[in-house]
Design an enzyme around this catalytic site. Sequence first.
Site, short mmCIF file in Angstrom:
data_model
loop_
_atom_site.label_atom_id
_atom_site.label_comp_id
_atom_site.label_asym_id
_atom_site.label_seq_id
_atom_site.Cartn_x
_atom_site.Cartn_y
_atom_site.Cartn_z
N HIS A 1 19.32 79.37 0.56
CA HIS A 1 19.14 80.54 1.43
C HIS A 1 20.02 80.43 2.67
O HIS A 1 20.69 81.40 3.06
CB HIS A 1 17.67 80.66 1.84
CG HIS A 1 17.42 81.72 2.86
ND1 HIS A 1 17.19 83.05 2.53
CD2 HIS A 1 17.38 81.66 4.22
CE1 HIS A 1 17.01 83.75 3.64
NE2 HIS A 1 17.11 82.92 4.68
N GLU A 2 20.02 79.26 3.29
CA GLU A 2 20.85 79.07 4.48
C GLU A 2 22.33 79.16 4.14
O GLU A 2 23.14 79.67 4.92
CB GLU A 2 20.53 77.73 5.14
CG GLU A 2 19.10 77.60 5.65
CD GLU A 2 18.68 78.76 6.54
OE1 GLU A 2 19.54 79.31 7.27
OE2 GLU A 2 17.48 79.12 6.52
N HIS B 1 23.49 82.64 4.28
CA HIS B 1 23.92 83.11 5.60
C HIS B 1 25.36 82.69 5.89
O HIS B 1 26.14 83.46 6.48
CB HIS B 1 23.00 82.55 6.68
CG HIS B 1 21.63 83.16 6.69
ND1 HIS B 1 21.43 84.52 6.70
CD2 HIS B 1 20.40 82.60 6.70
CE1 HIS B 1 20.13 84.78 6.71
NE2 HIS B 1 19.48 83.62 6.71
N HIS C 1 28.54 85.17 6.61
CA HIS C 1 29.45 85.01 7.74
C HIS C 1 30.89 84.97 7.26
O HIS C 1 31.78 85.60 7.86
CB HIS C 1 29.11 83.72 8.50
CG HIS C 1 29.86 83.56 9.78
ND1 HIS C 1 30.12 82.33 10.34
CD2 HIS C 1 30.42 84.47 10.62
CE1 HIS C 1 30.80 82.49 11.47
NE2 HIS C 1 30.99 83.78 11.65
#
Length: 241
Positions: A105-106, A109, A113
Amino acid sequence: MYRAYYPMYFDPTYLLVIVGVLLCMLASARVRTTYAKYERVRNHSGMTGRDAAERILRGAGIFDVRIERVSGHLTDHYDPRNKVLRLSDSTYSSASVAAVGVAAHECGHAIQHAVGYAPLNIRSALVPVANFGSTIAWPLIVLGLFISGNSSSLLIQIGILAFSVSVLFQIVTLPVEFNASGRAIRILGESGMLYPDEISGTKRVLGAAALTYVASAASAILQLIRIILITGGRGNGENDR
């Protein structure tokens, strides 16, 4: 005297605050119990959260993001300013299905980006404004309620506007988090990093985590509604007698 103090103790708008708090408590309890369940399920490959994060980032062609360990439980986050993906103690070295899901999940991100995902850019731009707004909102509103004249209405309106920015931040956060989870599930499935039954567990963990963001947004909206209700007359420029 009694008429003056009655609203302070029996203000029905407090129900909005109570509902918001209950939503956040229920969501928090759900994510804790769901994570605890799948934290005990080891993935078939024995891959740790850090291993998964490194593999996903490299597979996405991202080589300028550092992976670091951060203390705490479920304190995982991606720092876009410094391009650092921080995994908590419960994720970094754990080979559980839950840990791999959170790490993925991270990474979602980080991929957002890298590709310039618009909602993430908007949320990042809102961070300083939202933090400032949430800090000054209530002081301005309270001050506006205690003074009279045109300044009262102006302070209240500025306070409501400042709080609205923090609410907007919570709303913009929702598509960012949902998209990151969607990317994580898709990558874990397509790469074969997790088996289908493990993917199912990961979906439950990330789904429970998503509920915390929904609850936070709902709580913020309810708080804004309450502010508008209790300052309605003053915010419209009506002065107290």
